[in-house]
Design a protein around this motif. Sequence first.
Motif, PDB file in Angstrom:
ATOM      1  N   LEU A 181       0.835  -1.196   0.000  1.00 20.86           N
ATOM      2  CA  LEU A 181       0.000   0.000   0.000  1.00 20.86           C
ATOM      3  C   LEU A 181       0.872   1.251   0.000  1.00 20.86           C
ATOM      4  O   LEU A 181       0.610   2.211  -0.721  1.00 20.86           O
ATOM      5  CB  LEU A 181      -0.923   0.003   1.225  1.00 20.86           C
ATOM      6  CG  LEU A 181      -1.700   1.304   1.477  1.00 20.86           C
ATOM      7  CD1 LEU A 181      -2.538   1.710   0.260  1.00 20.86           C
ATOM      8  CD2 LEU A 181      -2.587   1.168   2.704  1.00 20.86           C
TER       9      LEU A 181
ATOM     10  N   PHE B 293      -2.927   0.482  -8.303  1.00 14.28           N
ATOM     11  CA  PHE B 293      -3.875   0.144  -7.240  1.00 14.28           C
ATOM     12  C   PHE B 293      -4.731  -1.057  -7.605  1.00 14.28           C
ATOM     13  O   PHE B 293      -5.173  -1.796  -6.724  1.00 14.28           O
ATOM     14  CB  PHE B 293      -4.736   1.364  -6.894  1.00 14.28           C
ATOM     15  CG  PHE B 293      -4.140   2.214  -5.805  1.00 14.28           C
ATOM     16  CD1 PHE B 293      -4.503   2.022  -4.483  1.00 14.28           C
ATOM     17  CD2 PHE B 293      -3.173   3.164  -6.095  1.00 14.28           C
ATOM     18  CE1 PHE B 293      -3.934   2.779  -3.466  1.00 14.28           C
ATOM     19  CE2 PHE B 293      -2.597   3.920  -5.094  1.00 14.28           C
ATOM     20  CZ  PHE B 293      -2.970   3.724  -3.769  1.00 14.28           C
TER      21      PHE B 293
ATOM     22  N   GLY C 193      -8.549  -5.148   0.500  1.00 15.96           N
ATOM     23  CA  GLY C 193      -8.141  -3.801   0.871  1.00 15.96           C
ATOM     24  C   GLY C 193      -8.566  -3.417   2.273  1.00 15.96           C
ATOM     25  O   GLY C 193      -9.276  -4.146   2.970  1.00 15.96           O
TER      26      GLY C 193
ATOM     27  N   SER D 200      -6.427   1.949   1.764  1.00 14.24           N
ATOM     28  CA  SER D 200      -6.179   1.585   0.370  1.00 14.24           C
ATOM     29  C   SER D 200      -7.400   1.899  -0.504  1.00 14.24           C
ATOM     30  O   SER D 200      -7.259   2.396  -1.620  1.00 14.24           O
ATOM     31  CB  SER D 200      -5.823   0.102   0.264  1.00 14.24           C
ATOM     32  OG  SER D 200      -6.947  -0.726   0.514  1.00 14.24           O
TER      33      SER D 200
END
Length: 879
Positions: free
Chosen positions: A199, A223, A232, A236
Motif C-alpha cells: 500500500l 492500485f 483492501g 487503500s
Amino acid sequence: CSSASPGNPFRTASSSSSLSSPFPSSLAPPLPLSPMAGGRKKSKKRLPIAMTLFVPFIAFAMPAALSHPSCPLAKKGDAGSALQTAEMLRVQGDEGGAYRCYWAAAEWREDCDPGLWEMVAGMAERTAGKGPAQDGYLPCYQLGRAASCHAGAMDARLARHVAHAECYRKVGNMTGAARALRAMLDDDLVRREDPGSCLHAANQVAELAMSGAVPWQFAEESFEMLHKGWSGNGYSLRSFGLIKTQVNRVEEALSLFQQSLKLLPDHYTHSQALVACNQLKRFDEALEHARACIDLQPGNPEYLRNFGSALVKLGRFEEALPHLLRAQKLVPSDHSVYIEIGFAHMGVGRLEEAAEMMERGIELGAPNFRLWLFVASAYTKANLHHKARRAHLKAVKACKRESKGMTKEERKQECLLALGRYLESLQRDCDWSKWEQYAQIEDQLLSRTAMERVLTPFQVNKGPFSLHALRNLTQREAQKKIPEIATPLPLPPPLLSPLRVGMLWTGTYDSEFANNVVSVLEMDPILRAIETNRLQLFWFSINDHESDGIGHYKSKERIRKLLGDRFLVLHTEVQRPDDGAKHEGVDCASSIRKFNLHMLFNLPGWLNEATMSVSAAIPCALQVAFKGYAGTLGASYVQHLLTDRISSPPELSHGYTEKLVYMPHSFYPVGNLQTYRRDSRAGIAVDRPHQLREELGLPAQGALVFGAFNDHYKIDPQLFRMWMRLLRSSNGSVIWTIRHGGEAILQKEAVKEGIDPARLVIAEPFPKVEHLAIKGYSDVFLDTHLYNGHSTTSDMLWAQVPVVTLPGEKMAARTAAGIMAAANAAIGIARNHDDYFELSKRLAQVAQRLRGAGEILHREQLSNTKLFNMNLFADNLLR
C-alpha cells in the motif's frame, strides 16, 4: 471541499515527503496505517523512498550499446565459464573485466540468481565513470533484474524491490522509480505477506502521478494490482477512490469511498465522498457526508462551509446561512465562504447582499472570472444596472488576465462568455458604444463548442443577430435541457372525445400575457366544448406562489374558477444559482404524463426556462409552442408552433425547427375588450382621464406626442436616430417614454443628436387600471424594430392610437405587423426606415386632427375587428 489539504492523501505514517494534495479537500493528514486483513501488523522494512517533485522526465531504458554484456575469455552462453573467468579477473585486479563477466554470468544463467544480480549492481556503482558501467542507470537495471527473480524469503524480496526503486530515485529517474514500485506490487508473495508495504508503494506511485512523473492511469493500474486478491482496507480503498476521481471515473470513486467508510469512518473520506456526490449531482447524499464531517469535527471551519454549501445546493438557503456565517467568523480570510454566503443570499432574494458578499470573496482571492458574472447577475435582478455593468466589465478584464497562457483563439473562445454578457448588458442599458462589436460576435457564438452558454435564447432573440443564429443557438440550448432519463411517449389513442389538452404556465398571473390567455379560455366556443365534454382542459402552474393571485386582472382566480380540480400546481426541483446544468423538470413531467394528454401548449417558452425543462422531459407526446415566446423553441420535443403568416411567413420557415401552424389572423390573443367590460361592471373608470396634457408633462395641444412605451432594451441606435430626426422635423414635439432604466443614456444620446434632452419626457410607470387611457394622449406609437412591442402594440390600438412598425426577419420583430393587420391598421407597417419616418409623422398629424374633432370610436365598436374578437380567436384555436 475546495481548498488544498495541508497533508497528502497518499501519506502514511512512515512517509517523509512533504507533498501537498491537489485534491479538493479540507482535512488533517490521514491516520497511520492500521492492521491489515491477511497481513502482518507492521512490515520489518519500510520504504525509505523520498520522492522529489518536478524532476526532469527521464526514460526508463538501458543503453543499447550495453544491452549485451560480453566476457571474451569465457565460452559464450556458458554461465559457469563466465563466473570462473570473473573470479580470475578479480584476483588479477581487473575490476572492469570482472564486472563484465559477472554480468554475463548473471545474464546467461538458466535460473535467476538475485544475489548475483545484486553483486553486479554493486560493482556497477563502484565502477561508475570507469568504462562500461559509466551509465548511471545500469545499477538500477541490474537491481531490477534481481528483484524480478521473485526468489527467496519475503523480507529479502521486499528489500530488493526497495533497493530497485531507491536506485532510480537517487539518479533522478522518477519514472523508473514508479515502475520499480509497481514491480513490487506484481510480486505475489510480497503483496500477500506484507500488504502494508505494498500500500505504501502504491501511495508512492500516486504521489509520483501528482508530480507529473507518471500518468494517473499508471497509478490506477498500480492500485488495481494492489487489490488483486486482497479486499483492501480503509486507507487503500480511499486512495484508490482518490485516483479514480483523477481519471474521471467518479461513480467508481464514490463506490470505493463508501467501501472505505465501512472500514474507516473518518472525516477525510466523508469529505472526498462529498466531492464525488457533488460531481454526480447527488446532492442529498452529499449533504449526508457533509453532516458526517461536522459530527466528526464540529469546529472545523471548512466542514462548516461544506455543510452550508451542501444545503445551498438543495435550495435550503436560510438553513445554510448560520453554518456559513459561523465558518466565516472562524476564518474571515476564507474567500470561498463569502462566495457560498452570496449564493445563499441570492437564493432567498437578497440580491444586493449576495453581490456584495461575492465581491468580498473575489477581493480576498477567489479565482475565476465567472464569479464576476454571478455578481453582475445579482445586481441585474436587483435593478442596479450600473453596478451590473461594472461587474460585467470586471469579468472581461479578469478573463483576459486568467487566459494569458492560452493561444489567441483559445483566449477568444474562453473570454467570449464574459464579453458576450457584457455587451448584452450594454444593450439593456441603451449604451451603444460597442453595438457593432456586439453584432459581430455572431460567428463566434455559432462556432463555440463549450457547453456553457454565453447568451440565453431570449437574449439572442432581442439582440442584433440573424434568424439563422437564433435557430442554431436555441437548438443547442434546447438539446442541453433533455435529461438522460427522458423516454419517448406514444400518442394517446385517438378517442372521439374528450380531447385532453394541457396548458403549461409559469410566471406572474398579474400580467397582460396571462390575462390574454385566460380571456381566450373564457370564450363561448371553449366553454361549450368543455360543457359538452368534447374538451378536457388542464392548467399546470409550475412553481406557483400564493402571491400570484393578487393584482388587477385576477387571472389566477379566474382560471381556477373555470377549471376547478383541473388547475394543478407543480414544483420543479430548486436549482442552485450557479448550477445551470442541473435538470429540474423530470418530476413535473412525470406528474403530467399521468393525465395522458393529447396535446400540451408551452405558453412561456424561453421566457421562463422552468417550462422548457418540463417540456424536455416529455410530459406529452405532442407539444405546441404558443403565445409567450415569439420565435422557435429549437426543441425536437416541441413539434408545432402556433403563429400567423405575417409573423412567420413560409419563406422564413427555415428559421424554425417546428412545423408552423397558421392561425387565420394574428396568433396573438388580445383580451382588452373583456377587461374593459369587467372593469366597467366593477365601476372602474376605464375611459380617458381628465388630466390635462400639461399635468402629464406633455406639451400643449398642437405639438406632436410620439409614444415610445416599449422596454428600452428593444431600442437600437439606428431607430433612435430616426426618432431624433422626427423631433427635429416637428417643432415642440416630444418622445414620451416610461422609466425602464436606460433613460439617462437616452438623454445623453439625444444631446449628441442636437436635441434638448427635455424633449424626452420620462414618465413613471402608470397604474395598471389607467395605463391605456393615459397612453391614449399619444398621437402615434413608435414601435421598435429589433424586438416589437406585442402586448404594447395591441394596447395602443385599443387606445385608438395609430402604430408604426418596421418588420424585421425574426418572429419577435414581425409580431406587431401581424397584430396590426388583424386590427385593420396595416397602414402603419413600414417598408424601410424612410417609410417609417414618413408614416410616423403623417399618422401623428392625422390622429391629432381626428381626436380634436371628436372622431373616436366607442370601445365596443372595436370588437368588430378580428384582433379584439376573442370568440373568433377561440373558435379558430379549437379548429
